[in-house]
Design a protein around this motif. Structure first.
Motif, PDB file in Angstrom:
ATOM      1  N   SER A  25      25.616  19.203  22.748  1.00  0.00           N
ATOM      2  CA  SER A  25      24.905  18.602  23.966  1.00  0.00           C
ATOM      3  C   SER A  25      24.152  19.601  24.938  1.00  0.00           C
ATOM      4  O   SER A  25      23.629  19.517  25.831  1.00  0.00           O
ATOM      5  CB  SER A  25      26.659  18.801  24.855  1.00  0.00           C
ATOM      6  N   LEU A  26      23.370  19.885  23.570  1.00  0.00           N
ATOM      7  CA  LEU A  26      22.007  20.082  24.068  1.00  0.00           C
ATOM      8  C   LEU A  26      21.108  19.628  24.269  1.00  0.00           C
ATOM      9  O   LEU A  26      20.216  19.745  25.372  1.00  0.00           O
ATOM     10  CB  LEU A  26      21.811  21.290  22.777  1.00  0.00           C
ATOM     11  N   PHE A  27      21.169  18.226  23.781  1.00  0.00           N
ATOM     12  CA  PHE A  27      20.155  17.585  23.884  1.00  0.00           C
ATOM     13  C   PHE A  27      20.504  16.512  24.937  1.00  0.00           C
ATOM     14  O   PHE A  27      19.324  15.624  24.747  1.00  0.00           O
ATOM     15  CB  PHE A  27      19.441  16.763  22.993  1.00  0.00           C
ATOM     16  N   THR A  28      21.102  16.339  25.610  1.00  0.00           N
ATOM     17  CA  THR A  28      22.234  15.422  26.883  1.00  0.00           C
ATOM     18  C   THR A  28      21.975  15.939  27.954  1.00  0.00           C
ATOM     19  O   THR A  28      21.413  15.688  28.775  1.00  0.00           O
ATOM     20  CB  THR A  28      23.176  14.514  26.600  1.00  0.00           C
ATOM     21  N   LEU A  33      16.977  18.851  27.409  1.00  0.00           N
ATOM     22  CA  LEU A  33      15.892  17.562  27.855  1.00  0.00           C
ATOM     23  C   LEU A  33      14.834  18.513  28.075  1.00  0.00           C
ATOM     24  O   LEU A  33      13.365  18.701  27.610  1.00  0.00           O
ATOM     25  CB  LEU A  33      16.179  17.013  28.425  1.00  0.00           C
ATOM     26  N   LEU A  34      14.634  19.842  28.967  1.00  0.00           N
ATOM     27  CA  LEU A  34      13.349  20.350  29.375  1.00  0.00           C
ATOM     28  C   LEU A  34      13.129  21.127  28.044  1.00  0.00           C
ATOM     29  O   LEU A  34      11.758  21.797  28.196  1.00  0.00           O
ATOM     30  CB  LEU A  34      13.988  21.463  30.942  1.00  0.00           C
ATOM     31  N   LEU A  35      13.861  21.935  27.316  1.00  0.00           N
ATOM     32  CA  LEU A  35      13.801  22.451  26.364  1.00  0.00           C
ATOM     33  C   LEU A  35      12.529  22.409  25.176  1.00  0.00           C
ATOM     34  O   LEU A  35      12.432  22.597  24.792  1.00  0.00           O
ATOM     35  CB  LEU A  35      15.225  23.433  26.275  1.00  0.00           C
ATOM     36  N   THR A  36      13.566  20.625  24.860  1.00  0.00           N
ATOM     37  CA  THR A  36      12.703  19.922  24.379  1.00  0.00           C
ATOM     38  C   THR A  36      11.665  19.825  24.311  1.00  0.00           C
ATOM     39  O   THR A  36      10.297  19.614  23.440  1.00  0.00           O
ATOM     40  CB  THR A  36      13.515  18.415  23.865  1.00  0.00           C
ATOM     41  N   LYS A  38       9.408  21.112  26.812  1.00  0.00           N
ATOM     42  CA  LYS A  38       8.593  22.205  26.872  1.00  0.00           C
ATOM     43  C   LYS A  38       8.301  23.263  25.123  1.00  0.00           C
ATOM     44  O   LYS A  38       7.216  23.743  25.193  1.00  0.00           O
ATOM     45  CB  LYS A  38       8.964  23.744  27.492  1.00  0.00           C
ATOM     46  N   LEU A  39       9.054  22.195  23.945  1.00  0.00           N
ATOM     47  CA  LEU A  39       9.206  23.050  22.815  1.00  0.00           C
ATOM     48  C   LEU A  39       8.109  21.929  22.027  1.00  0.00           C
ATOM     49  O   LEU A  39       6.916  22.582  21.461  1.00  0.00           O
ATOM     50  CB  LEU A  39      10.205  22.565  22.111  1.00  0.00           C
ATOM     51  N   LEU A  40       7.968  20.689  22.671  1.00  0.00           N
ATOM     52  CA  LEU A  40       6.967  20.041  22.411  1.00  0.00           C
ATOM     53  C   LEU A  40       5.611  19.904  22.649  1.00  0.00           C
ATOM     54  O   LEU A  40       4.260  20.048  22.557  1.00  0.00           O
ATOM     55  CB  LEU A  40       7.693  18.649  22.205  1.00  0.00           C
ATOM     56  N   LEU A  41       5.623  21.257  23.860  1.00  0.00           N
ATOM     57  CA  LEU A  41       4.546  20.946  24.794  1.00  0.00           C
ATOM     58  C   LEU A  41       3.339  22.328  23.955  1.00  0.00           C
ATOM     59  O   LEU A  41       2.219  22.727  23.628  1.00  0.00           O
ATOM     60  CB  LEU A  41       4.705  21.451  26.325  1.00  0.00           C
ATOM     61  N   PHE A  42       4.588  23.080  23.898  1.00  0.00           N
ATOM     62  CA  PHE A  42       4.034  24.505  22.864  1.00  0.00           C
ATOM     63  C   PHE A  42       3.932  24.405  21.621  1.00  0.00           C
ATOM     64  O   PHE A  42       2.387  25.050  21.252  1.00  0.00           O
ATOM     65  CB  PHE A  42       4.664  25.384  23.700  1.00  0.00           C
ATOM     66  N   GLY A  43       4.258  22.721  20.858  1.00  0.00           N
ATOM     67  CA  GLY A  43       3.668  23.106  19.782  1.00  0.00           C
ATOM     68  C   GLY A  43       2.272  22.252  19.882  1.00  0.00           C
ATOM     69  O   GLY A  43       1.245  22.291  18.916  1.00  0.00           O
ATOM     70  N   ALA A  44       1.946  20.944  20.632  1.00  0.00           N
ATOM     71  CA  ALA A  44       0.962  20.780  21.124  1.00  0.00           C
ATOM     72  C   ALA A  44      -0.341  21.391  20.869  1.00  0.00           C
ATOM     73  O   ALA A  44      -1.502  21.610  20.385  1.00  0.00           O
ATOM     74  CB  ALA A  44       1.029  19.463  22.015  1.00  0.00           C
TER      75      ALA A  44
END
Length: 92
Positions: A25-28, A33-36, A38-44
């Motif tokens: 249920s991590l991605f639901t 969702l907030l963690l995902t 933030k990780l995408l923004l950090f990768g950017a």
């Protein structure tokens, strides 16, 4: 080293907050969702930092040597503004 420590501490934090039984249920969940996001923004941010270091900074050095810095400085400013926006969104 710092990025590695951030990843490890984030994984430990997620393990504690979510737990092994609810990993599906991590991605639901809102947390997931907030963690995902933030990780995408950090990768950017990491990609932009690499672009600054290996593409824009050498271009600026070459432009300074040639006496034309306007375009290189503009590209560098745009990249830094986007990177700052990503950091602000992560902190928000």
């Amino acid at each position: 080293i710092v990025v590695g420590l951030l990843i490890v501490s984030g994984l430990i934090n997620a393990w504690i907050l979510i737990g092994p039984t609810r990993l599906g249920s991590l991605f639901t969940s809102l947390y997931g969702l907030l963690l995902t996001a933030k990780l995408l923004l950090f990768g950017a941010m990491l990609l932009l930092a690499a672009a600054n270091r290996f593409r824009l900074t050498p271009r600026l050095a070459a432009a300074i040597a040639a006496g034309d810095t306007a375009t290189a400085i503009r590209s560098l400013r745009i990249s830094l503004a986007v990177e700052t926006g990503c950091a602000s969104a992560i902190l928000a």
